[in-house]
Write a protein that holds these residues in place. Structure first.
Motif, PDB file in Angstrom:
ATOM      1  N   SER A  92     -55.580   8.372  51.377  1.00  0.00           N
ATOM      2  CA  SER A  92     -55.167   7.124  52.022  1.00  0.00           C
ATOM      3  C   SER A  92     -54.325   6.101  51.412  1.00  0.00           C
ATOM      4  CB  SER A  92     -56.466   6.182  52.406  1.00  0.00           C
ATOM      5  OG  SER A  92     -57.395   7.015  53.081  1.00  0.00           O
ATOM      6  N   PRO A  93     -53.302   5.306  52.144  1.00  0.00           N
ATOM      7  CA  PRO A  93     -52.560   4.347  51.440  1.00  0.00           C
ATOM      8  C   PRO A  93     -53.211   3.336  50.871  1.00  0.00           C
ATOM      9  CG  PRO A  93     -51.874   4.776  53.760  1.00  0.00           C
ATOM     10  CD  PRO A  93     -53.023   5.449  53.720  1.00  0.00           C
ATOM     11  N   PRO A  94     -53.022   3.049  49.640  1.00  0.00           N
ATOM     12  CA  PRO A  94     -53.883   1.898  48.967  1.00  0.00           C
ATOM     13  C   PRO A  94     -53.658   0.607  49.680  1.00  0.00           C
ATOM     14  CG  PRO A  94     -51.754   2.404  47.854  1.00  0.00           C
ATOM     15  CD  PRO A  94     -51.735   3.279  48.997  1.00  0.00           C
ATOM     16  N   SER A  95     -54.533  -0.281  49.223  1.00  0.00           N
ATOM     17  CA  SER A  95     -54.502  -1.707  49.749  1.00  0.00           C
ATOM     18  C   SER A  95     -53.599  -2.593  49.022  1.00  0.00           C
ATOM     19  CB  SER A  95     -55.809  -2.246  50.194  1.00  0.00           C
ATOM     20  OG  SER A  95     -56.406  -2.216  48.722  1.00  0.00           O
ATOM     21  N   THR A  96     -53.016  -2.165  48.067  1.00  0.00           N
ATOM     22  CA  THR A  96     -52.348  -3.183  47.157  1.00  0.00           C
ATOM     23  C   THR A  96     -50.906  -2.437  46.631  1.00  0.00           C
ATOM     24  OG1 THR A  96     -53.405  -2.421  45.100  1.00  0.00           O
ATOM     25  CG2 THR A  96     -54.092  -4.429  46.298  1.00  0.00           C
ATOM     26  N   ASP A  97     -50.263  -3.076  46.379  1.00  0.00           N
ATOM     27  CA  ASP A  97     -48.578  -2.614  45.980  1.00  0.00           C
ATOM     28  C   ASP A  97     -48.638  -1.980  44.695  1.00  0.00           C
ATOM     29  OD1 ASP A  97     -47.693  -3.680  48.565  1.00  0.00           O
ATOM     30  OD2 ASP A  97     -47.030  -5.571  47.751  1.00  0.00           O
ATOM     31  N   ALA A  98     -48.018  -0.916  44.301  1.00  0.00           N
ATOM     32  CA  ALA A  98     -47.838  -0.556  42.989  1.00  0.00           C
ATOM     33  C   ALA A  98     -46.830  -1.175  42.218  1.00  0.00           C
ATOM     34  CB  ALA A  98     -47.313   0.981  43.061  1.00  0.00           C
ATOM     35  N   LEU A  99     -45.882  -1.921  43.204  1.00  0.00           N
ATOM     36  CA  LEU A  99     -44.607  -2.590  42.843  1.00  0.00           C
ATOM     37  C   LEU A  99     -44.300  -3.457  43.941  1.00  0.00           C
ATOM     38  CD1 LEU A  99     -42.817  -2.832  40.386  1.00  0.00           C
ATOM     39  CD2 LEU A  99     -41.070  -1.065  41.340  1.00  0.00           C
ATOM     40  N   GLY A 100     -43.694  -4.667  43.564  1.00  0.00           N
ATOM     41  CA  GLY A 100     -43.246  -5.565  44.404  1.00  0.00           C
ATOM     42  C   GLY A 100     -41.771  -5.754  44.356  1.00  0.00           C
ATOM     43  N   ASP A 101     -41.025  -6.887  45.146  1.00  0.00           N
ATOM     44  CA  ASP A 101     -39.974  -7.226  45.005  1.00  0.00           C
ATOM     45  C   ASP A 101     -38.907  -5.861  45.146  1.00  0.00           C
ATOM     46  OD1 ASP A 101     -37.883  -9.235  44.807  1.00  0.00           O
ATOM     47  OD2 ASP A 101     -37.796  -9.219  42.666  1.00  0.00           O
ATOM     48  N   VAL A 102     -39.089  -5.104  45.881  1.00  0.00           N
ATOM     49  CA  VAL A 102     -38.380  -3.904  46.021  1.00  0.00           C
ATOM     50  C   VAL A 102     -37.510  -3.709  47.320  1.00  0.00           C
ATOM     51  CG1 VAL A 102     -38.578  -1.286  46.235  1.00  0.00           C
ATOM     52  CG2 VAL A 102     -39.751  -2.586  44.810  1.00  0.00           C
ATOM     53  N   ARG A 103     -36.332  -3.176  47.228  1.00  0.00           N
ATOM     54  CA  ARG A 103     -35.578  -3.291  48.316  1.00  0.00           C
ATOM     55  C   ARG A 103     -35.236  -1.659  48.665  1.00  0.00           C
ATOM     56  NH1 ARG A 103     -30.470  -1.849  47.309  1.00  0.00           N
ATOM     57  NH2 ARG A 103     -29.383  -2.581  45.554  1.00  0.00           N
ATOM     58  N   ALA A 104     -35.465  -0.830  48.072  1.00  0.00           N
ATOM     59  CA  ALA A 104     -35.039   0.609  48.496  1.00  0.00           C
ATOM     60  C   ALA A 104     -36.079   1.447  47.529  1.00  0.00           C
ATOM     61  CB  ALA A 104     -33.643   1.039  47.858  1.00  0.00           C
ATOM     62  N   ILE A 105     -36.582   2.704  48.129  1.00  0.00           N
ATOM     63  CA  ILE A 105     -37.361   3.454  47.407  1.00  0.00           C
ATOM     64  C   ILE A 105     -36.787   5.061  47.713  1.00  0.00           C
ATOM     65  CG2 ILE A 105     -39.484   2.167  47.479  1.00  0.00           C
ATOM     66  CD1 ILE A 105     -40.416   3.885  49.954  1.00  0.00           C
ATOM     67  N   ALA A 106     -37.231   5.781  46.606  1.00  0.00           N
ATOM     68  CA  ALA A 106     -36.598   7.351  46.770  1.00  0.00           C
ATOM     69  C   ALA A 106     -37.739   8.042  46.155  1.00  0.00           C
ATOM     70  CB  ALA A 106     -35.194   7.426  46.126  1.00  0.00           C
ATOM     71  N   THR A 107     -38.167   9.338  46.362  1.00  0.00           N
ATOM     72  CA  THR A 107     -39.079  10.037  46.052  1.00  0.00           C
ATOM     73  C   THR A 107     -38.385  11.498  45.596  1.00  0.00           C
ATOM     74  OG1 THR A 107     -39.525  10.588  48.095  1.00  0.00           O
ATOM     75  CG2 THR A 107     -41.041   9.198  47.051  1.00  0.00           C
ATOM     76  N   GLY A 108     -38.929  12.044  44.645  1.00  0.00           N
ATOM     77  CA  GLY A 108     -38.339  13.155  44.141  1.00  0.00           C
ATOM     78  C   GLY A 108     -39.944  14.125  44.321  1.00  0.00           C
ATOM     79  N   CYS A 109     -39.794  15.327  43.799  1.00  0.00           N
ATOM     80  CA  CYS A 109     -40.978  16.216  44.014  1.00  0.00           C
ATOM     81  C   CYS A 109     -42.232  15.532  43.249  1.00  0.00           C
ATOM     82  CB  CYS A 109     -40.953  17.539  43.430  1.00  0.00           C
ATOM     83  SG  CYS A 109     -41.899  19.077  44.147  1.00  0.00           S
ATOM     84  N   TYR A 110     -41.984  15.201  42.100  1.00  0.00           N
ATOM     85  CA  TYR A 110     -43.379  14.397  41.219  1.00  0.00           C
ATOM     86  C   TYR A 110     -42.748  12.832  40.474  1.00  0.00           C
ATOM     87  CZ  TYR A 110     -44.773  19.346  41.880  1.00  0.00           C
ATOM     88  OH  TYR A 110     -45.174  20.363  42.234  1.00  0.00           O
ATOM     89  N   THR A 111     -41.786  12.387  41.255  1.00  0.00           N
ATOM     90  CA  THR A 111     -41.145  11.286  40.752  1.00  0.00           C
ATOM     91  C   THR A 111     -41.022  10.171  41.927  1.00  0.00           C
ATOM     92  OG1 THR A 111     -40.312  12.861  38.892  1.00  0.00           O
ATOM     93  CG2 THR A 111     -39.528  10.388  39.233  1.00  0.00           C
ATOM     94  N   THR A 112     -41.056   9.009  41.264  1.00  0.00           N
ATOM     95  CA  THR A 112     -40.701   8.158  42.595  1.00  0.00           C
ATOM     96  C   THR A 112     -39.791   7.076  41.802  1.00  0.00           C
ATOM     97  OG1 THR A 112     -42.942   8.199  43.500  1.00  0.00           O
ATOM     98  CG2 THR A 112     -41.620   6.382  44.215  1.00  0.00           C
ATOM     99  N   CYS A 113     -39.006   6.389  42.561  1.00  0.00           N
ATOM    100  CA  CYS A 113     -38.065   5.655  42.041  1.00  0.00           C
ATOM    101  C   CYS A 113     -37.715   4.389  43.087  1.00  0.00           C
ATOM    102  CB  CYS A 113     -36.475   5.781  41.664  1.00  0.00           C
ATOM    103  SG  CYS A 113     -36.461   6.998  40.192  1.00  0.00           S
ATOM    104  N   ALA A 114     -37.448   3.203  42.463  1.00  0.00           N
ATOM    105  CA  ALA A 114     -37.555   2.062  43.183  1.00  0.00           C
ATOM    106  C   ALA A 114     -36.297   1.204  42.681  1.00  0.00           C
ATOM    107  CB  ALA A 114     -38.747   1.224  43.308  1.00  0.00           C
ATOM    108  N   VAL A 115     -35.625   0.689  43.785  1.00  0.00           N
ATOM    109  CA  VAL A 115     -34.426  -0.088  43.296  1.00  0.00           C
ATOM    110  C   VAL A 115     -35.032  -1.695  43.945  1.00  0.00           C
ATOM    111  CG1 VAL A 115     -32.126  -1.346  43.764  1.00  0.00           C
ATOM    112  CG2 VAL A 115     -32.667   1.382  43.946  1.00  0.00           C
ATOM    113  N   THR A 116     -34.968  -2.736  42.655  1.00  0.00           N
ATOM    114  CA  THR A 116     -35.524  -3.844  43.018  1.00  0.00           C
ATOM    115  C   THR A 116     -34.350  -4.720  43.602  1.00  0.00           C
ATOM    116  OG1 THR A 116     -34.794  -4.822  40.874  1.00  0.00           O
ATOM    117  CG2 THR A 116     -36.795  -3.757  40.819  1.00  0.00           C
ATOM    118  N   ASN A 117     -35.151  -5.993  44.155  1.00  0.00           N
ATOM    119  CA  ASN A 117     -34.107  -6.974  44.768  1.00  0.00           C
ATOM    120  C   ASN A 117     -33.096  -7.344  43.910  1.00  0.00           C
ATOM    121  OD1 ASN A 117     -35.072  -6.823  47.613  1.00  0.00           O
ATOM    122  ND2 ASN A 117     -36.908  -8.035  46.788  1.00  0.00           N
TER     123      ASN A 117
END
Length: 893
Positions: free
Chosen positions: A495-520
């Motif tokens: 299930s989706p979590p109820s809290t953020d893993a990271l905030g202040d983000v404007r863009a996300i990208a996912t690889g096979c086993y990796t996640t990246c975020a671009v902050t504001n």
């Protein structure tokens, strides 16, 4: 060692001036308050248990001035959003026009030097200013812009609408220098949170990131692309086959609006609407019909008139400006439509009336202009969403979802983002990637209820899903074997979590086993699997990160100071953030927990920071001095021997211009030009000056050296190795009345040796030489300063426990002496008894040396560190030493 790194700004036509590590210098700048108050200048340095710092008497040399010894200025600039795209693929939208707002940098100019102003990107320029050595107060304006093909969706993973509503914040950099007559601590530079980074001549930040299987690319604010990770078939486009574990310094292609990465190739959508690809071409994924690999981007388009692009594994699909889908590459599962298993050039229109497309490894989905979703290709796990497990290479005539604004596909599942912000997924669910609260083998129909609401962007990896909420938070669920969910565990989530893993983000990208975020603020943060250096943290080992890093808190760095085994950064906003060893509270965060990445702010309104062996000191904007950390010898100056894990609420000394911290001692340079030292059993700062007429002061393990206004050097304290330079090995408890050397611009003190930077650019060192740190080609100690220079082209120096570094007039960095932990940065662990003839790093603006590690601040604002890392002092989140410079993730590049 503990010399702060300070970054400045270059004015047009000015001579490049570099600063060295710690500086304890005095500048003629009025204090905040009445004009009658004594002047306060910039603060200096730091020390380590066995290391010293550099200090200088003008805006050059160790204490020197950023990129100019005059005050520089800054402004702010705004920029519109650029296209951004997600992991498996993603669509590119047209960029929004730039918007701008101006911000002024205010502050007091150093001595008699003035400032300049500039503007960038159509933004309003800020007025000049500059607080000598402090960075002054800065105002930054971030602009935002929404761009996108549908205008509603932000970045995504698989389908990740590449340009949709990705807000970009931008601002101007600030810098100031102090230089005031003979004394001057130079000033800063760097970008504020919300500002772009500086990479002369353009201001750069990261606008978007895209992930392939084991490589990543960033879209910079200048429309350039920079890639890192695996590079065996030229995937990175840099003309080599060498892997990279950090963001490179230069673009491989410019004029780009969006990116789409496959497993072993990269594609970009040009601002002209053309598509260009490079890397492996084994199954036609480059679309050029040749079957030949490319290790650089081509100069010609394989398709024109394109508005969005998506790629995954070895397949690519594009949506033309007319709304037609055209695909090429591997097609064994019918994911590119009916026909051959390998399509070497763009196909004819597969489907029309399309808004965007998302390509997966085995199937594809299209978002229709009507808001419907249609999927084709492999359907064995229900990923086509039509209520069956039948496969079909032809796009259906009916929608499986209506009212959608985006679509994303993973390995064997699909997700829709509805116009209202709800997320619904279908297909394989054995890791809970559908977010339905259960784990199941096949879910072949689109659910009737949302797994998550208030979402503005979605991204799908192999078996995990991430959502970017309307509040700029990141929430992920599904497979978590490499920590790609960012929740600090390797436990799968259904299930989706109820809290953020990271905030202040404007863009996300996912690889096979990796996640990246671009902050504001334009910073990049990646977590999960690190195969081939995919996280961009300078480490090429498959070491997973289980939580998002916090390193881009130092994108706003104006100075860095290295202590024994910890580092502190002074941000452009005047706050202090530290990382590394924290056994005695030297990081100031209220704990004794080691940190391998920067902490949050521990003190604000700071003009300078200095790190000692195990303690830290800061000079406030008002000229007050506060210290924390180890206090066994009374070096905190608070009248006790109690350690402190947080900065005190009150000053231990006022009217301070600069501070230098060693292992057992702390010295303050007063605004009047006097020096006062304490520690080594003295628990309080003395009431009167121990020496007057001082331009700068530096502290080693147990000795101090003062640089006099006239350019002479005087040293006192411990002298076991002849580090006082007076011809003896006897301790001298009081400052001498005569100079041991004249014609000096800057000084630096280490554990058992001291160095001077001469007015002509030469370097002369004396004291301990067991590792060749004096640079004279021997290991023989010297009890007096030599008569000849060992180096003749230096503008800044830094001294560690047993190694020495110099910045050349051409911004090159060279180090010699002890190298057992790789602190010389030459790729070996061999000692050097002579300064090397080649640079280990170029474009260097400042250097600071710790116990057995070194950090450099580049002219771009990037921070790179190398050497010992067992206490996390390299700031890259991995406790492993490095023999070459490693980029500190999140700093400007």
């Amino acid at each position: 060692m503990h010399d702060p790194l300070i970054r400045g700004s270059r004015l047009a036509g000015a001579t490049l001036t570099l600063i060295a590590a710690t500086a304890c210098s005095r500048s003629e700048i009025p204090m905040l308050g009445s004009a009658a108050e004594p002047p306060v200048g910039t603060a200096g340095s730091g020390g380590d248990p066995r290391v010293g710092q550099a200090a200088g008497r003008d805006a050059r040399g160790a204490a020197g001035g950023g990129r100019d010894d005059r005050a520089s200025a800054g402004g702010s600039s705004g920029a519109g959003a650029k296209s951004s795209e997600g992991g498996w693929g993603g669509q590119a939208g047209a960029p929004a026009p730039p918007s701008s707002s101006g911000g002024a940098i205010s502050g007091r100019a150093g001595a008699s030097h003035g400032g300049a102003s500039w503007s960038d990107g159509g933004a309003a320029g800020g007025s000049s200013g500059g607080d000598a050595g402090s960075g002054g107060t800065t105002a930054t304006a971030g602009a935002s812009g929404d761009a996108g093909s549908s205008g509603a969706v932000a970045v995504g993973g698989s389908s990740g609408d590449a340009g949709s509503s990705a807000a970009v914040a931008a601002g101007g950099s600030s810098g100031d220098a102090g230089s005031g007559g003979v004394v001057g601590q130079s000033g800063t530079g760097g970008s504020l949170p919300g500002e772009p980074c500086e990479n002369d001549p353009e201001l750069l930040r990261i606008d978007a990131v895209s992930l392939g299987f084991a490589h990543a690319c960033a879209l910079m604010s200048n429309s350039g692309v920079r890639c890192w990770g695996t590079n065996g078939v030229g995937t990175l486009g840099d003309g080599t086959h060498e892997h990279r574990s950090t963001l490179p310094d230069s673009d491989v292609i410019t004029g780009v609006q969006a990116m789409a990465l496959g497993s072993d190739f990269s594609c970009v959508l040009m601002r002209t609407g053309g598509v260009r690809c490079w890397g492996s071409n084994a199954v036609g994924q480059l679309g050029d019909g040749t079957g030949l690999d490319r290790d650089t981007p081509p100069s010609r388009d394989v398709l024109t008139g394109v508005r969005s692009l998506s790629a995954a594994f070895q397949s690519v699909c594009a949506v033309t400006t007319e709304g037609a889908v055209r695909c090429w590459g591997k097609n064994t599962m019918g994911q590119l439509g009916p026909g051959k298993e390998v399509i070497e050039t763009p196909s004819d229109a597969l489907l029309t009336g399309v808004e965007s497309v998302a390509v997966g490894p085995n199937h594809s989905c299209a978002l229709m202009q009507s808001g419907g979703i249609r999927c084709w290709g492999n359907g064995a796990y229900g990923e086509l969403g039509n209520g069956t497990t039948d496969s079909d290479p032809s796009p259906p005539d009916v929608d499986v979802v209506t009212g959608a604004q985006d679509v994303s596909v993973g390995m064997l599942y699909s997700c829709a983002l509805l116009a209202g912000g709800g997320v619904r997924c279908w297909g394989a669910n054995w890791y809970g990637q559908l977010g339905r609260g259960i784990v199941s083998f096949i879910e072949d129909s689109v659910p009737n209820s949302d797994a998550l609401t208030d979402v503005r962007s979605i991204a799908s990896g192999c078996d995990h899903t991430c959502a970017l909420t309307r509040d700029d938070g990141v929430r992920c669920w599904g497979n978590n074997e490499s920590g790609q969910l960012g929740d600090g565990t390797i436990t799968h989530r259904a299930s989706p979590p109820s809290t953020d893993a990271l905030g202040d983000v404007r863009a996300i990208a996912t690889g096979c086993y990796t996640t990246c975020a671009v902050t504001n603020t334009g910073g990049l943060r990646c977590w999960g699997n690190n195969e081939y250096g995919l996280l961009g943290n300078g480490v090429e080992l498959p070491i997973s990160r289980l939580t998002p890093p916090t390193t881009n808190v130092i994108t706003a760095v104006q100075a860095v100071s290295a202590g024994g085994t910890h580092v502190c950064a002074l941000t452009e906003q005047g706050t202090v953030r530290c990382w590394g060893d924290n056994a005695v509270g030297q990081l100031g965060d209220g704990t004794t927990t080691q940190r391998s990445a920067p902490s949050g702010d521990v003190l604000d309104h700071v003009r300078r920071v200095a790190t000692g062996g195990n303690h830290t000191c800061a000079v406030t904007l008002e000229g007050g001095l506060r210290c924390w950390g180890y206090n066994h010898y009374g070096q905190l100056g608070d009248g006790t021997t109690d350690n402190r894990a947080t900065p005190p609420d009150s000053d231990v000394l006022a009217w301070v211009s600069d501070v230098a911290a060693g292992s057992v001692l702390t010295c303050a340079l007063m605004a009047s030009g006097g020096v006062r030292c304490w520690g080594d059993g003295q628990l309080l700062p003395p009431d009167s000056d121990q020496l007057g007429g001082v331009a700068a002061v530096t502290v080693g393990t147990g000795h101090c050296c003062a640089l006099m206004d006239a350019g002479g050097v005087r040293c006192w304290g411990d002298n076991d190795y002849g580090q006082l330079g007076n011809g003896t090995t006897s301790k001298a408890p009081e400052p001498p009345t005569s100079d041991i050397l004249t014609g000096v611009r800057a000084i630096a003190a280490g554990h058992g040796h001291s160095c001077a930077l001469m007015d002509g650019g030469g370097i002369r060192c004396w004291g301990n030489n067991d590792h060749g740190q004096l640079g004279d080609g021997t290991t023989t100690q010297a009890l007096v300063p030599p008569l000849a220079d060992v180096f003749d082209d230096a503008v800044a120096i830094a001294v560690g426990q047993s190694h020495t570094c110099a910045i050349t007039s051409r911004q090159g960095l060279r180090c010699w002496g002890d190298n057992q932990s790789g602190q010389l940065g030459d790729g070996t662990t061999l000692d050097r008894w002579l300064p090397p003839e080649t640079d280990i790093l170029t474009g260097v603006e400042a250097v600071t040396a710790g116990l057995d590690f070194t950090c450099a601040l580049l002219a771009t604002g990037a921070v790179r560190c190398w050497g010992s890392n067992y206490d996390g002092q390299l700031g890259n989140g991995v406790a492993r030493y490095s023999t070459t410079a490693m980029h500190v993730p999140g700093t400007c590049e």
